[in-house]
Motif scaffolding. Structure first.
Motif, PDB file in Angstrom:
ATOM      1  N   VAL A 186       0.841  -1.208  -0.005  1.00 32.05           N
ATOM      2  CA  VAL A 186      -0.161   0.060  -0.049  1.00 32.05           C
ATOM      3  C   VAL A 186       0.824   1.263   0.015  1.00 32.05           C
ATOM      4  O   VAL A 186       1.790   1.307   0.902  1.00 32.05           O
ATOM      5  N   SER A 187       0.686   2.315  -0.954  1.00 32.77           N
ATOM      6  CA  SER A 187       1.182   3.304  -0.974  1.00 32.77           C
ATOM      7  C   SER A 187       0.485   4.510  -0.583  1.00 32.77           C
ATOM      8  O   SER A 187      -0.733   4.590  -0.802  1.00 32.77           O
ATOM      9  N   GLN A 188       0.943   5.523   0.167  1.00 32.11           N
ATOM     10  CA  GLN A 188       0.391   6.689   0.804  1.00 32.11           C
ATOM     11  C   GLN A 188       1.368   7.748   0.720  1.00 32.11           C
ATOM     12  O   GLN A 188       2.061   8.050   1.287  1.00 32.11           O
ATOM     13  N   ILE A 197      -1.698   7.542   8.190  1.00 40.45           N
ATOM     14  CA  ILE A 197      -1.869   6.912   9.478  1.00 40.45           C
ATOM     15  C   ILE A 197      -3.184   6.185   9.443  1.00 40.45           C
ATOM     16  O   ILE A 197      -3.299   4.861   9.780  1.00 40.45           O
ATOM     17  N   HIS A 198      -4.144   7.180   9.478  1.00 41.48           N
ATOM     18  CA  HIS A 198      -5.458   6.567   9.596  1.00 41.48           C
ATOM     19  C   HIS A 198      -5.799   5.314   8.592  1.00 41.48           C
ATOM     20  O   HIS A 198      -6.525   4.297   9.099  1.00 41.48           O
ATOM     21  N   ASN A 199      -5.385   5.690   7.269  1.00 37.79           N
ATOM     22  CA  ASN A 199      -5.789   4.668   6.226  1.00 37.79           C
ATOM     23  C   ASN A 199      -4.917   3.290   6.520  1.00 37.79           C
ATOM     24  O   ASN A 199      -5.707   2.468   6.188  1.00 37.79           O
ATOM     25  N   THR A 200      -3.756   3.524   6.862  1.00 35.95           N
ATOM     26  CA  THR A 200      -3.015   2.162   7.103  1.00 35.95           C
ATOM     27  C   THR A 200      -3.283   1.453   8.290  1.00 35.95           C
ATOM     28  O   THR A 200      -3.488   0.220   8.069  1.00 35.95           O
ATOM     29  N   PRO A 224       6.456   8.788   1.754  1.00 36.14           N
ATOM     30  CA  PRO A 224       7.603   9.614   2.234  1.00 36.14           C
ATOM     31  C   PRO A 224       7.498  10.150   3.624  1.00 36.14           C
ATOM     32  O   PRO A 224       8.561  10.560   4.161  1.00 36.14           O
ATOM     33  N   ARG A 225       6.377   9.944   4.150  1.00 35.14           N
ATOM     34  CA  ARG A 225       6.236  10.566   5.508  1.00 35.14           C
ATOM     35  C   ARG A 225       5.937   9.542   6.622  1.00 35.14           C
ATOM     36  O   ARG A 225       5.721   9.965   7.786  1.00 35.14           O
ATOM     37  N   PHE A 226       6.365   8.282   6.444  1.00 40.48           N
ATOM     38  CA  PHE A 226       6.091   7.257   7.203  1.00 40.48           C
ATOM     39  C   PHE A 226       7.246   7.377   8.282  1.00 40.48           C
ATOM     40  O   PHE A 226       8.548   7.438   7.828  1.00 40.48           O
TER      41      PHE A 226
END
Length: 265
Positions: A186-188, A197-200, A224-226
């Protein structure tokens, strides 16, 4: 070796090593110069520029120089501030998440999958929620790849199912079941209000509810923001950050495949 020679060699080694305490660098070593940018919710005028300098001072930037200010519509102003900070960085306190698996070539990945699975490794990928930015997932999955490496579609022992953008979590779960996926990627990219965060976490919970314990596919999130090391908190098996290449992902999948087979014994 004489004591004098030994001491000299030790001093040379110490001098060539990076120091434990460092400061930012701008014009000269250790001058502490930094450049920061931010937006304030006020129209661009002299008062706004004063507010930007006040904020910079409270951040520890002193003296601060306002090098850029631009109105962003009638009610916002974007600033760039340059100045010196006194803060030190202690390199001994920096925590680095080391890669726990070797990087393999495409040939090695294919050989490992063939010998261990005796079938193709099935990977389902998507951008979930309202995220419509497919650059990240395409860089990993599409044959054109990224950073000079071909994507997972290039690997003859990997079956790739790329669902594209704005995929609903229930649809992702259903397709993963239909394809008998070994791994779900999954890419976010969209991160406003911590959407990634919510989607994951929502995706992770849905898979664990839909599959029996121990049968959940590998859940991998990238973007990029994880935060490094946040996989456990998000309920996934692994997090990939910016700059990840297809080879890293393929090597990880093989590593986990071997680990899973070892645990099954």
């Amino acid at each position: 070796m004489s004591t004098a020679v030994s001491a000299a060699a030790e001093a040379t080694t110490r001098d060539t090593q990076a120091p434990d305490l460092i400061r930012p660098y701008g014009d000269t070593t250790g001058d502490g110069m930094v450049q920061v940018s931010f937006t304030l919710p006020i129209p661009h005028d002299k008062r706004a520029e004063g507010a930007a300098l006040q904020l910079a001072k409270k951040m520890g930037i002193e003296p601060a120089l306002l090098v850029h200010a631009k109105a962003m519509g009638p009610d916002f102003t974007f600033f760039v501030v340059y100045g010196s900070v006194n803060h030190l960085v202690d390199l001994r306190e920096v925590k680095v998440v080391e890669r726990e698996y070797p990087l393999l070539s495409a040939k090695e990945v294919n050989a490992a999958i063939k010998s261990r699975l005796r079938r193709k490794l099935v990977v389902v990928g998507a951008c979930i929620g309202t995220d419509a930015h497919t650059v990240g997932i395409d860089a990993i999955l599409n044959i054109k790849g990224f950073a000079g490496e071909k994507g997972l579609e290039y690997y003859r022992e990997i079956k790739v199912v790329n669902l594209g953008a704005q995929v609903l979590v229930p649809d992702l779960v259903a397709r993963a079941k239909t394809e008998k996926a070994d791994a779900v990627l999954v890419s976010q990219v969209v991160t406003q209000k911590d959407a990634h965060i919510h989607n994951t976490t929502t995706m992770s919970a849905a898979f664990r509810e839909a599959y029996p314990a121990g049968k959940v596919p590998l859940l991998v999130a990238g973007g990029p923001r994880f935060e490094e090391g946040s996989a456990g908190k998000l309920g996934v098996d692994h997090i990939f950050g910016k700059g990840t290449t297809p080879g890293e992902v393929a090597s990880y999948l093989v590593h986990m495949l071997a680990e899973k087979k070892e645990h099954a014994r």
